[in-house]
Scaffold this active site. Structure first.
Site, PDB file in Angstrom:
ATOM      1  N   HIS A 158       0.444   5.035   6.366  1.00 17.06           N
ATOM      2  CA  HIS A 158      -0.914   5.504   6.666  1.00 17.06           C
ATOM      3  C   HIS A 158      -1.140   5.664   8.170  1.00 17.06           C
ATOM      4  O   HIS A 158      -2.271   5.849   8.602  1.00 17.06           O
ATOM      5  CB  HIS A 158      -1.979   4.600   6.024  1.00 17.06           C
ATOM      6  CG  HIS A 158      -1.839   3.149   6.350  1.00 17.06           C
ATOM      7  ND1 HIS A 158      -2.082   2.650   7.602  1.00 17.06           N
ATOM      8  CD2 HIS A 158      -1.476   2.102   5.584  1.00 17.06           C
ATOM      9  CE1 HIS A 158      -1.878   1.351   7.589  1.00 17.06           C
ATOM     10  NE2 HIS A 158      -1.490   0.983   6.382  1.00 17.06           N
ATOM     11  N   ASP A 187       0.839  -1.202   0.000  1.00 17.49           N
ATOM     12  CA  ASP A 187       0.000   0.000   0.000  1.00 17.49           C
ATOM     13  C   ASP A 187       0.876   1.256   0.000  1.00 17.49           C
ATOM     14  O   ASP A 187       0.453   2.327   0.424  1.00 17.49           O
ATOM     15  CB  ASP A 187      -1.009   0.012   1.167  1.00 17.49           C
ATOM     16  CG  ASP A 187      -0.368  -0.281   2.512  1.00 17.49           C
ATOM     17  OD1 ASP A 187       0.882  -0.355   2.583  1.00 17.49           O
ATOM     18  OD2 ASP A 187      -1.116  -0.438   3.495  1.00 17.49           O
ATOM     19  N   ASP A 223       9.436  -5.700  11.016  1.00 16.85           N
ATOM     20  CA  ASP A 223      10.190  -4.435  10.990  1.00 16.85           C
ATOM     21  C   ASP A 223      10.870  -4.159  12.327  1.00 16.85           C
ATOM     22  O   ASP A 223      12.004  -3.660  12.371  1.00 16.85           O
ATOM     23  CB  ASP A 223       9.306  -3.255  10.544  1.00 16.85           C
ATOM     24  CG  ASP A 223       7.974  -3.168  11.252  1.00 16.85           C
ATOM     25  OD1 ASP A 223       7.680  -4.021  12.124  1.00 16.85           O
ATOM     26  OD2 ASP A 223       7.196  -2.246  10.926  1.00 16.85           O
TER      27      ASP A 223
HETATM   28  N1  UDP Z   1       0.474  -8.845   4.345  1.00 14.31           N
HETATM   29  C1  UDP Z   1       0.822 -10.155   4.096  1.00 14.31           C
HETATM   30  N2  UDP Z   1      -0.038 -11.160   4.481  1.00 14.31           N
HETATM   31  C2  UDP Z   1      -1.218 -10.892   5.069  1.00 14.31           C
HETATM   32  C3  UDP Z   1      -1.576  -9.552   5.322  1.00 14.31           C
HETATM   33  C4  UDP Z   1      -0.694  -8.550   4.953  1.00 14.31           C
HETATM   34  O1  UDP Z   1       1.894 -10.405   3.543  1.00 14.31           O
HETATM   35  O2  UDP Z   1      -1.954 -11.808   5.373  1.00 14.31           O
HETATM   36  C5  UDP Z   1       1.369  -7.763   3.938  1.00 14.31           C
HETATM   37  C6  UDP Z   1       0.657  -6.758   3.068  1.00 14.31           C
HETATM   38  O3  UDP Z   1       0.691  -7.161   1.734  1.00 14.31           O
HETATM   39  C7  UDP Z   1       1.415  -5.494   3.331  1.00 14.31           C
HETATM   40  C8  UDP Z   1       1.894  -5.664   4.767  1.00 14.31           C
HETATM   41  O4  UDP Z   1       1.806  -7.056   5.064  1.00 14.31           O
HETATM   42  O5  UDP Z   1       2.528  -5.360   2.465  1.00 14.31           O
HETATM   43  C9  UDP Z   1       1.052  -4.871   5.762  1.00 14.31           C
HETATM   44  O6  UDP Z   1      -0.282  -5.242   5.646  1.00 14.31           O
HETATM   45  P1  UDP Z   1      -1.496  -4.211   5.790  1.00 14.31           P
HETATM   46  O7  UDP Z   1      -1.188  -2.963   5.032  1.00 14.31           O
HETATM   47  O8  UDP Z   1      -2.738  -4.943   5.394  1.00 14.31           O
HETATM   48  O9  UDP Z   1      -1.578  -3.958   7.357  1.00 14.31           O
HETATM   49  P2  UDP Z   1      -0.998  -2.807   8.288  1.00 14.31           P
HETATM   50  O10 UDP Z   1       0.182  -3.434   8.972  1.00 14.31           O
HETATM   51  O11 UDP Z   1      -0.619  -1.645   7.447  1.00 14.31           O
HETATM   52  O12 UDP Z   1      -2.112  -2.493   9.209  1.00 14.31           O
HETATM   53 MN    MN Z   2      -0.803  -0.976   5.520  1.00 12.48          MN
END
Ligand code: UDP
Ligand code: MN
Length: 273
Positions: A212, A103, A188
């Site tokens: 975000h 994203d 990370d």
């Molecule tokens: N991701 C993944 N497997 C999952 C869900 C997410 O590899 O089942 C990856 C997704 O493609 C993205 C990252 O993990 O690159 C973060 O996911 P997301 O943006 O949905 O969640 P956030 O951590 O931003 O809330």
């Molecule tokens: Mn995300």
């Protein structure tokens, strides 16, 4: 000296861009990336996913890596993908390893320009924090614990080859997964711990990386050219968190990445003239 000046003369080809993705985001997140910034870094960008899909292999000229990791959004599976990504970077022989989420929008020419400021023969860990205080591991060991900052993967992170090689003995060949499991941190945070403990450098904060976690609409449109990465979130507690950038309507371009791409590169085929 002149040698380190030479090292700074890097081009896009010196950068490995890894994007973590999943089969669940193939239809929702990948298409807009493939239409926009990926076109400016086709040969340097690799996607790390959990499925083998001929359509996307075709669209990316074989740059989709099926990590064979489980598609679940759980710590150990995300760490599994990051471990594969890191190993691919090491094998690529490139000077810079940059990671992004699926994203993120990557401002490709700006990324190259930014990395020219740093010598890849020295250790560099570049990114943006998402916490106000440094991490401590083990949590309660204020005296003897390891204090470290980590670059949030959701905003993008770059490390020089020099740093990546310093941490190779504990990170390479999938060993990243073992550390991740031991610490019980997300990928990370685990990377931040490894860099802090085994690398000879701390995090250099580069505020032009964006996730975000920020309110993206507050980034002024005339500052977008300066940014290295951007992001979006279509559904959260408060609704959507997207850039306020002029261009296409939000039905056609909910993420605003098409509009952003045309704002930055007005000569692209799909942009209005
Ligand atoms: N991701 C993944 N497997 C999952 C869900 C997410 O590899 O089942 C990856 C997704 O493609 C993205 C990252 O993990 O690159 C973060 O996911 P997301 O943006 O949905 O969640 P956030 O951590 O931003 O809330
Ligand atoms: Mn995300």
């Amino acid at each position: 000296n002149s040698e380190s000046e030479q090292n700074k003369n890097i081009t896009l080809d010196d950068i490995f861009i890894g994007v973590k993705t999943t089969r669940y985001n193939q239809k929702s997140r990948l298409p807009v990336i493939l239409k926009t910034w990926f076109q400016l870094a086709k040969n340097q960008t690799w996607f790390f996913t959990d499925i083998d899909n001929p359509l996307h292999q075709n669209q990316t000229n074989g740059h989709m890596v099926d990590t064979k990791c489980s598609p679940l959004h759980e710590r150990q599976h995300l760490c599994c993908k990051t471990a594969v990504e890191y190993d691919h970077f090491i094998n690529s022989g490139k000077k810079w390893f940059c990671h992004f989420d699926d994203d993120n929008y990557v401002n490709v020419p700006r990324l190259v320009e930014e990395l020219r400021k740093y010598d890849p023969m020295r250790p560099w860990y570049l990114g943006r924090t998402s916490v106000f205080n440094p991490m401590l591991y083990p949590e309660n060991e204020t005296e003897s614990g390891e204090v470290f900052w980590f670059a949030t993967f959701g905003a993008g992170m770059c490390m020089s080859r020099s740093l990546a090689l310093q941490i190779l003995p504990v990170t390479g060949g999938g060993r990243f997964i073992s550390i991740c499991n031991k610490l019980r941190y997300p990928d990370d945070v685990t990377m931040g711990y490894i860099v802090g403990r085994y690398g000879k450098v701390g995090l250099t904060v580069v505020p032009q990386f964006h996730s975000h976690y920020e309110e993206l609409r507050f980034l002024p449109a005339d500052s977008l050219r300066e940014q290295l990465s951007l992001s979006y979130e279509l559904q959260n507690r408060k609704g959507r968190n997207v850039l306020d950038v002029p261009g296409f309507n939000t039905v056609y371009d909910p993420t605003r990445f098409m509009s952003l791409h045309c704002f930055l590169f007005p000569n692209e085929k799909f942009c209005p003239r």
